[in-house]
Design an enzyme around this catalytic site. Structure first.
Site, PDB file in Angstrom:
ATOM      1  NE  ARG A  12       2.481  -4.278   1.136  1.00 23.05           N
ATOM      2  CZ  ARG A  12       2.361  -3.892  -0.123  1.00 23.05           C
ATOM      3  NH1 ARG A  12       2.992  -4.550  -1.087  1.00 23.05           N
ATOM      4  NH2 ARG A  12       1.632  -2.852  -0.450  1.00 23.05           N
TER       5      ARG A  12
ATOM      6  NE  ARG B  47      -2.664  -0.808  -0.422  1.00 21.80           N
ATOM      7  CZ  ARG B  47      -2.326  -2.106  -0.312  1.00 21.80           C
ATOM      8  NH1 ARG B  47      -2.688  -2.803   0.744  1.00 21.80           N
ATOM      9  NH2 ARG B  47      -1.634  -2.672  -1.254  1.00 21.80           N
TER      10      ARG B  47
ATOM     11  CE  LYS C  93       0.260  -1.961  -8.745  1.00 22.85           C
ATOM     12  NZ  LYS C  93      -0.886  -2.438  -7.923  1.00 22.85           N
TER      13      LYS C  93
ATOM     14  NE  ARG D 208       0.212   3.968  -5.858  1.00 24.06           N
ATOM     15  CZ  ARG D 208       0.745   2.752  -5.643  1.00 24.06           C
ATOM     16  NH1 ARG D 208       1.879   2.397  -6.155  1.00 24.06           N
ATOM     17  NH2 ARG D 208       0.098   1.911  -4.897  1.00 24.06           N
TER      18      ARG D 208
ATOM     19  NE  ARG E  56       0.617  -8.306  -0.769  1.00 21.40           N
ATOM     20  CZ  ARG E  56       0.669  -7.170  -1.465  1.00 21.40           C
ATOM     21  NH1 ARG E  56       1.144  -7.163  -2.702  1.00 21.40           N
ATOM     22  NH2 ARG E  56       0.210  -6.049  -0.932  1.00 21.40           N
TER      23      ARG E  56
HETATM   24  P1  AP5 Z   1       0.926  -8.671  -6.119  1.00 21.63           P
HETATM   25  O1  AP5 Z   1       1.584  -9.046  -7.395  1.00 21.63           O
HETATM   26  O2  AP5 Z   1       1.753  -8.554  -4.881  1.00 21.63           O
HETATM   27  O3  AP5 Z   1       0.005  -7.382  -6.341  1.00 21.63           O
HETATM   28  P2  AP5 Z   1       0.380  -5.847  -6.597  1.00 21.63           P
HETATM   29  O4  AP5 Z   1      -0.551  -5.330  -7.634  1.00 21.63           O
HETATM   30  O5  AP5 Z   1       1.842  -5.706  -6.859  1.00 21.63           O
HETATM   31  O6  AP5 Z   1      -0.038  -5.290  -5.176  1.00 21.63           O
HETATM   32  P3  AP5 Z   1       0.582  -4.184  -4.214  1.00 21.63           P
HETATM   33  O7  AP5 Z   1      -0.186  -4.278  -2.908  1.00 21.63           O
HETATM   34  O8  AP5 Z   1       2.060  -4.323  -4.092  1.00 21.63           O
HETATM   35  O9  AP5 Z   1       0.198  -2.882  -4.939  1.00 21.63           O
HETATM   36  P4  AP5 Z   1       0.020  -1.500  -4.373  1.00 21.63           P
HETATM   37  O10 AP5 Z   1      -0.018  -0.697  -5.596  1.00 21.63           O
HETATM   38  O11 AP5 Z   1      -1.101  -1.281  -3.439  1.00 21.63           O
HETATM   39  O12 AP5 Z   1       1.266  -1.355  -3.386  1.00 21.63           O
HETATM   40  P5  AP5 Z   1       2.677  -0.665  -3.527  1.00 21.63           P
HETATM   41  O13 AP5 Z   1       3.647  -1.544  -2.869  1.00 21.63           O
HETATM   42  O14 AP5 Z   1       2.928  -0.196  -4.912  1.00 21.63           O
HETATM   43  O15 AP5 Z   1      -0.252  -9.761  -5.858  1.00 21.63           O
HETATM   44  C1  AP5 Z   1      -1.076  -9.683  -4.700  1.00 21.63           C
HETATM   45  C2  AP5 Z   1      -1.346 -11.122  -4.192  1.00 21.63           C
HETATM   46  O16 AP5 Z   1      -2.137 -11.821  -5.159  1.00 21.63           O
HETATM   47  C3  AP5 Z   1      -0.084 -11.980  -3.985  1.00 21.63           C
HETATM   48  O17 AP5 Z   1      -0.279 -12.809  -2.869  1.00 21.63           O
HETATM   49  C4  AP5 Z   1       0.024 -12.816  -5.283  1.00 21.63           C
HETATM   50  O18 AP5 Z   1       0.660 -14.067  -5.055  1.00 21.63           O
HETATM   51  C5  AP5 Z   1      -1.442 -12.977  -5.657  1.00 21.63           C
HETATM   52  N1  AP5 Z   1      -1.662 -12.998  -7.097  1.00 21.63           N
HETATM   53  C6  AP5 Z   1      -1.046 -12.231  -8.035  1.00 21.63           C
HETATM   54  N2  AP5 Z   1      -1.544 -12.468  -9.251  1.00 21.63           N
HETATM   55  C7  AP5 Z   1      -2.527 -13.415  -9.065  1.00 21.63           C
HETATM   56  C8  AP5 Z   1      -3.419 -14.069  -9.958  1.00 21.63           C
HETATM   57  N3  AP5 Z   1      -3.439 -13.791 -11.284  1.00 21.63           N
HETATM   58  N4  AP5 Z   1      -4.308 -14.967  -9.438  1.00 21.63           N
HETATM   59  C9  AP5 Z   1      -4.316 -15.233  -8.107  1.00 21.63           C
HETATM   60  N5  AP5 Z   1      -3.478 -14.648  -7.210  1.00 21.63           N
HETATM   61  C10 AP5 Z   1      -2.593 -13.741  -7.693  1.00 21.63           C
HETATM   62  O19 AP5 Z   1       2.453   0.662  -2.661  1.00 21.63           O
HETATM   63  C11 AP5 Z   1       2.282   0.607  -1.248  1.00 21.63           C
HETATM   64  C12 AP5 Z   1       2.154   2.013  -0.703  1.00 21.63           C
HETATM   65  O20 AP5 Z   1       3.374   2.743  -0.987  1.00 21.63           O
HETATM   66  C13 AP5 Z   1       1.045   2.885  -1.318  1.00 21.63           C
HETATM   67  O21 AP5 Z   1      -0.197   2.670  -0.689  1.00 21.63           O
HETATM   68  C14 AP5 Z   1       1.603   4.296  -1.074  1.00 21.63           C
HETATM   69  O22 AP5 Z   1       1.434   4.698   0.257  1.00 21.63           O
HETATM   70  C15 AP5 Z   1       3.098   4.102  -1.330  1.00 21.63           C
HETATM   71  N6  AP5 Z   1       3.469   4.336  -2.746  1.00 21.63           N
HETATM   72  C16 AP5 Z   1       3.992   3.416  -3.614  1.00 21.63           C
HETATM   73  N7  AP5 Z   1       4.213   3.970  -4.814  1.00 21.63           N
HETATM   74  C17 AP5 Z   1       3.818   5.274  -4.715  1.00 21.63           C
HETATM   75  C18 AP5 Z   1       3.777   6.358  -5.629  1.00 21.63           C
HETATM   76  N8  AP5 Z   1       4.187   6.220  -6.906  1.00 21.63           N
HETATM   77  N9  AP5 Z   1       3.295   7.542  -5.187  1.00 21.63           N
HETATM   78  C19 AP5 Z   1       2.896   7.699  -3.904  1.00 21.63           C
HETATM   79  N10 AP5 Z   1       2.894   6.717  -2.985  1.00 21.63           N
HETATM   80  C20 AP5 Z   1       3.359   5.510  -3.386  1.00 21.63           C
END
Ligand code: AP5
Length: 215
Positions: A160, A171, A13, A88, A127
């Site tokens: 992370r 997750r 994402k 979410r 990552r």
């Molecule tokens: P990346 O693009 O970083 O993936 P992502 O989907 O953004 O992953 P996140 O871990 O950031 O998502 P998440 O939803 O768990 O975490 P968030 O920070 O929102 O890509 C991942 C890796 O793959 C990278 O190394 C990249 O280079 C590689 N890659 C990407 N595309 C690729 C491809 N096509 N092919 C190969 N490799 C690829 O949330 C974290 C925490 O915050 C949650 O667990 C929760 O506790 C809290 N939180 C956040 N938002 C909320 C909310 N709205 N409500 C409640 N709690 C929340």
């Protein structure tokens, strides 16, 4: 353009939302990034969110509502945004609806990226992120020029704290239980577009561009 990016943790994402930020000229707003800044700065919101994040659980809806409500009302979001990781829960959909009604606009589309669980675990355990500037790498698919060092600012890259395999599984469980119903809500409104997230980042980007041009 006002877009939402959905999908399981690690599906890509953030990678794709950053691309659309420069392609469309609108800010990429990630609730995960906003929360990590709050944790790092030790604000009261950050202190409240920290344990939930470390354990792979969702931060309570009211905390997220305050955070994103304030961010969406800033001037740079006036002409559009790419939301990443919000909403979410079904309650967060209602929160977003209220904020959008208040600022007098509507969503243009919701993209959901999909990939297998094995690929997600591979992406997240490989990552590496920069704690200083937020740049994201992958030890295989997007390695930094110098192992362990950020290409952009030269800081040491880190895993992370929530990218360990047991927290990733939690997750994913939380995603299926609390976030998949959000996709069904948007499907019912005719806004959901499904994107195959399994190809490399360029391939996924191509699909997204094609979808945006079709709109
Ligand atoms: P990346 O693009 O970083 O993936 P992502 O989907 O953004 O992953 P996140 O871990 O950031 O998502 P998440 O939803 O768990 O975490 P968030 O920070 O929102 O890509 C991942 C890796 O793959 C990278 O190394 C990249 O280079 C590689 N890659 C990407 N595309 C690729 C491809 N096509 N092919 C190969 N490799 C690829 O949330 C974290 C925490 O915050 C949650 O667990 C929760 O506790 C809290 N939180 C956040 N938002 C909320 C909310 N709205 N409500 C409640 N709690 C929340």
């Amino acid at each position: 353009m006002r877009l939402v990016f959905m999908g399981p943790p690690g599906v890509g994402k953030g990678t794709q939302a950053k691309f659309l930020e420069s392609r469309l000229g609108v800010p990429h707003l990630s609730t995960g990034d906003l929360l990590r800044v709050a944790v790092k700065e030790g604000t009261s919101l950050g202190r409240r969110a920290k344990t939930f994040m470390e354990e792979g659980r969702l931060v309570p809806d009211e905390v997220i509502g305050d955070l994103i409500g304030e961010r969406l009302q800033r001037a740079d979001a006036g002409s559009g945004f790419v939301l990443d990781g919000f909403p979410r829960t079904v309650e967060q959909v209602a929160i977003l609806d209220r904020v959008l009604a208040r600022i007098g606009c509507a969503l243009d589309g919701v993209f959901i990226l999909r990939a297998s669980e094995a690929e997600i675990v591979r992406r997240l355990t490989g990552r590496r992120t920069c704690p200083r500037c937020g740049a994201v790498f992958h030890i295989e698919s997007r390695p930094p020029k110098s192992a362990g060092i950020c290409d952009t600012c030269g800081s040491a890259l880190v895993l992370r704290p929530d990218d360990t395999e047991d927290v990733i599984r939690e997750r994913l469980r939380v995603y299926e239980e609390q976030t998949l119903p959000v996709a069904e809500t948007y499907r019912g409104r005719g806004l959901l577009r499904e994107i195959d997230g399994t190809g490399d980042a360029e391939t996924v980007r191509g699909q997204l561009e094609a979808e945006i041009v079709r709109r």
